[in-house]
Design a protein around this motif. Structure first.
Motif, PDB file in Angstrom:
ATOM      1  N   LEU B  56      47.264  39.827  30.091  1.00 33.22           N
ATOM      2  CA  LEU B  56      46.343  38.900  30.748  1.00 33.22           C
ATOM      3  C   LEU B  56      47.167  37.756  31.318  1.00 33.22           C
ATOM      4  CD1 LEU B  56      43.404  38.140  31.376  1.00 33.22           C
ATOM      5  CD2 LEU B  56      43.382  36.845  29.232  1.00 33.22           C
ATOM      6  N   LYS B  58      47.421  34.360  33.897  1.00 36.70           N
ATOM      7  CA  LYS B  58      46.641  33.313  34.548  1.00 36.70           C
ATOM      8  C   LYS B  58      47.433  32.779  35.739  1.00 36.70           C
ATOM      9  CE  LYS B  58      44.124  32.006  30.386  1.00 36.70           C
ATOM     10  NZ  LYS B  58      42.873  32.663  30.820  1.00 36.70           N
ATOM     11  N   GLU B  64      42.578  34.727  37.170  1.00 34.35           N
ATOM     12  CA  GLU B  64      43.323  35.470  36.170  1.00 34.35           C
ATOM     13  C   GLU B  64      43.225  36.951  36.492  1.00 34.35           C
ATOM     14  OE1 GLU B  64      41.352  34.338  32.508  1.00 34.35           O
ATOM     15  OE2 GLU B  64      40.096  36.129  32.584  1.00 34.35           O
ATOM     16  N   GLU B  66      44.168  41.081  34.708  1.00 32.48           N
ATOM     17  CA  GLU B  66      44.573  41.848  33.529  1.00 32.48           C
ATOM     18  C   GLU B  66      45.246  43.142  33.948  1.00 32.48           C
ATOM     19  OE1 GLU B  66      41.584  42.310  30.580  1.00 32.48           O
ATOM     20  OE2 GLU B  66      43.096  42.826  29.063  1.00 32.48           O
TER      21      GLU B  66
END
Lengths: 116, 113
Positions: B56, B58, B64, B66
């Motif tokens: 994950l 940011k 963000e 994943e």
């Protein structure tokens, strides 16, 4: 850090004319890349340099295209005998060499070429 | 050879709503993944990157993403969008050991009031 700069920002030329674009990378970056972006598409790789050495060229880079980076700093991209199909945004990017940071490419504002 | 698929060419959304922009890639080796944003008549700005570590990641402006290796995906998310997020978003991949980015065709995010 002033970022990647490109000159000119816009260029209109007639078919058959030659054009040259300039790119100044981020000062501490020794890798420099050229990409072309046509309307509605993502950028496509053209060529890249590490210092003054041109290490890779795409099949998109026809014989009419030539790129140089003579002193390992700024680079020029020249298109000879322009065709209407050359109309596109030409993007320059730079990155550091070595480590995972070398994969992070920072882009300039681009030069938009219109061939009439 | 590597490739990137952005299935949605346009994503319309209302201001303050959540958004997800999808990206799938194809590669036979380890990859590094990026999202870039492009405002009209401008170059590309790096939003975020996955190089290693936590899946994950940011980025700037509250975005963000994943990394999902089993699904070969790297979807971009934002919990609450603003009008100023209206732009074209590009997913890009580079194979480990190589240098050139391969981009998707882009997703236009249209945020309306």
């Amino acid at each position: 850090d002033t970022g990647v700069s490109q000159d000119p920002r816009h260029k209109i030329t007639k078919r058959g004319q030659n054009v040259t674009f300039r790119c100044d990378p981020i000062s501490e970056h020794n890798r420099l890349y050229w990409y072309r972006q046509t309307l509605g598409q993502g950028p496509e790789f053209l060529t890249y340099f590490q210092n003054e050495a041109q290490l890779e060229k795409s099949r998109l880079l026809s014989d009419r295209f030539s790129a140089e980076r003579p002193k390992g700093s700024f680079s020029t991209l020249e298109i000879q005998r322009t065709e209407q199909g050359d109309s596109a945004m030409y993007l320059c990017a730079s990155s550091q060499h070595g480590g995972t940071e070398s994969y992070e490419q920072y882009f300039g504002p681009g030069t938009r070429l219109t061939v009439t | 050879a590597q490739s990137v698929t952005q299935l949605d060419s346009q994503v319309p959304v209302f201001e303050e709503a959540p958004v997800e922009l999808r990206c799938n890639y194809s590669s036979s080796v380890s990859v590094y993944l990026f999202w870039y944003v492009q405002y009209p008549n401008q170059g590309l700005q790096l939003l975020l990157k996955y190089l290693s570590g936590s899946t994950l990641v940011k980025g700037i402006n509250g975005f963000e993403a994943e990394f999902n290796k089993s699904q070969t995906s790297f979807h971009l998310r934002k919990p609450s969008v603003h009008i100023s997020d209206t732009a074209e978003y590009f997913c890009a991949v580079v194979n480990s050991g190589y240098s050139t980015l391969t981009f998707g065709k882009g997703t236009m995010l249209l945020v309306s009031p």
